[in-house]
Write an enzyme that holds these catalytic residues in place. Structure first.
Site, mmCIF file in Angstrom:
data_model
loop_
_atom_site.group_PDB
_atom_site.id
_atom_site.type_symbol
_atom_site.label_atom_id
_atom_site.label_comp_id
_atom_site.label_asym_id
_atom_site.label_seq_id
_atom_site.Cartn_x
_atom_site.Cartn_y
_atom_site.Cartn_z
ATOM 1 N N THR A 19 0.816 -1.213 0.000
ATOM 2 C CA THR A 19 0.000 0.000 0.000
ATOM 3 C C THR A 19 0.849 1.261 0.000
ATOM 4 O OG1 THR A 19 -1.484 1.304 1.391
ATOM 5 C CG2 THR A 19 -0.100 -0.250 2.529
ATOM 6 N N TYR A 27 -1.777 0.442 10.091
ATOM 7 C CA TYR A 27 -2.045 -0.309 8.861
ATOM 8 C C TYR A 27 -0.820 -0.250 7.948
ATOM 9 C CZ TYR A 27 -3.657 -1.057 4.088
ATOM 10 O OH TYR A 27 -3.753 -1.493 2.788
#
Ligand code: UDP
Length: 338
Positions: free
Chosen positions: A116, A140
């Site tokens: 990501t 995250y």
């Protein structure tokens, strides 16, 4: 190839499973169905397994002996990761570690990892390339970066060949109407706007005082089919021993602010979206826009869905059907497009 797809019942995993299957690959999906959907597994066998259960993962890999793995299974909500970091480190990092150990034990050495842009943190330049400093601002992003670091160590020690694909903001749906984006709870912008429209509620806009032209956060929205094709190209490149970098960004190179996305959805749906301004969401950087030059150069990949309105049109069509059939909770076999 026989490809094991972890998280193949989720949004990006299921679209990639369909794409890989249509390209002639054999698919096995490994998913605990915690956040994925049984109805989304239509291309290949489903193994209902949790990555935190190491011996079950080992048994699954021994049984199927895949040629390569596409690893999507993870939690992916920035706000939730700030509230509950342990959940993210355990599920995303420990789960991935189990997968890597089981993979090495089974003799498989090829893996494409769903990473990501959140690993970069706050951008230091308008377009983020792969050499941008990696300073995640939420658990995250940190949990994904830790997996990338583990991949590098497994390459050195065990000869693992891997490629991390760092996505920007996935959007869109299957144009054939078999798959779409459904999370519970839904926190992503575009489906949240759709939900607000369908339920007559107000959209919460998180922060309008960022240092951006209209004060709202800018993101690079990349279509789900473009993400799927990048996975295929990366898996096929790993199989041909073509030299690859360890990581590539996947984005369009163009950012849209939250207000611009709202305006696009209003144009596509021909409906006005009532908006309420809320404080910024913890862990949200002001702007994340990708340079995808290296993925173009090495993988021969480029984003085909560069007009966000088209992605929104397809997703809106799917979302209306899903919303209307939601009473049965798990649509079978999934809504069909007109
Ligand atoms: N956002 C918002 N309202 C919502 C959902 C998202 O204002 O209901 C904003 C969010 O704060 C961020 C952008 O939309 O600036 C994209 O958020 P999303 O959750 O879709 O993706 P993320 O970039 O967090 O992965």
């Amino acid at each position: 190839m026989k490809i094991l797809i972890t998280g193949g019942a989720g949004y990006i995993g299921s679209h990639t499973a369909k794409h890989l299957s249509q390209a002639g690959h054999e698919i096995v999906v490994l998913d605990n169905l915690g956040r994925g959907h049984r109805w989304a597994v239509k291309w290949g066998l489903l193994e209902e397994v949790d990555l935190l259960d190491l011996s079950a993962v080992q048994r699954t890999l021994q049984r199927h002996r895949p040629d390569a793995v596409a690893h999507f299974a993870a939690y992916a909500l920035v706000g939730e990761s700030v509230q509950n970091p342990g959940l993210y480190y355990r599920n995303n990092f420990v789960g991935s570690l189990n997968l890597l150990e089981a993979l090495i034990g089974s003799g498989c050495r090829k893996l494409v990892f769903s990473s990501t842009c959140a690993i970069y943190g706050n951008p230091q330049q308008p377009l983020l390339d792969e050499s941008h400093p990696q300073k995640p601002v939420n658990p995250y992003g940190q949990s994904k970066l830790m997996v990338e670091q583990a991949l590098a160590d497994f390459a050195t020690s065990h000869g693992l060949k891997s490629c991390a694909l760092r996505y920007f903001n996935a959007c869109g749906a299957d144009p054939e109407g078999e798959l779409g984006e459904v999370h519970d709870p839904e926190t992503h912008l575009i489906p949240s706007i759709f939900n607000a429209l369908m339920s007559g509620q107000t959209l919460k806009l998180f922060g309008d005082q960022y240092n951006t032209p209209d004060g709202t956060c800018i993101r690079d929205y990349i279509n789900i089919l473009d993400l799927a094709s990048a996975h295929r190209l990366a898996l096929e490149a790993l199989a041909t021993e073509k030299p690859l970098r360890t990581a590539y960004n996947l984005g369009t190179g163009r950012g849209h602010s939250v207000r611009e996305v709202i305006a696009i959805v209003e144009r596509v749906t021909r409906r006005k979206i009532p908006v309420e301004i809320h404080p910024p969401r913890a862990g949200d950087p002001p702007s994340l826009v990708s340079s995808a030059r290296l993925a173009q150069r090495d993988l021969g990949w480029h984003a085909e869905w560069t007009d966000l309105s088209r992605s929104v049109e397809v997703a809106w069509k799917w979302h209306q059907r899903w919303f209307n059939s939601r009473l049965s909770r798990e649509p079978q076999p999934g809504p069909k497009a007109d």
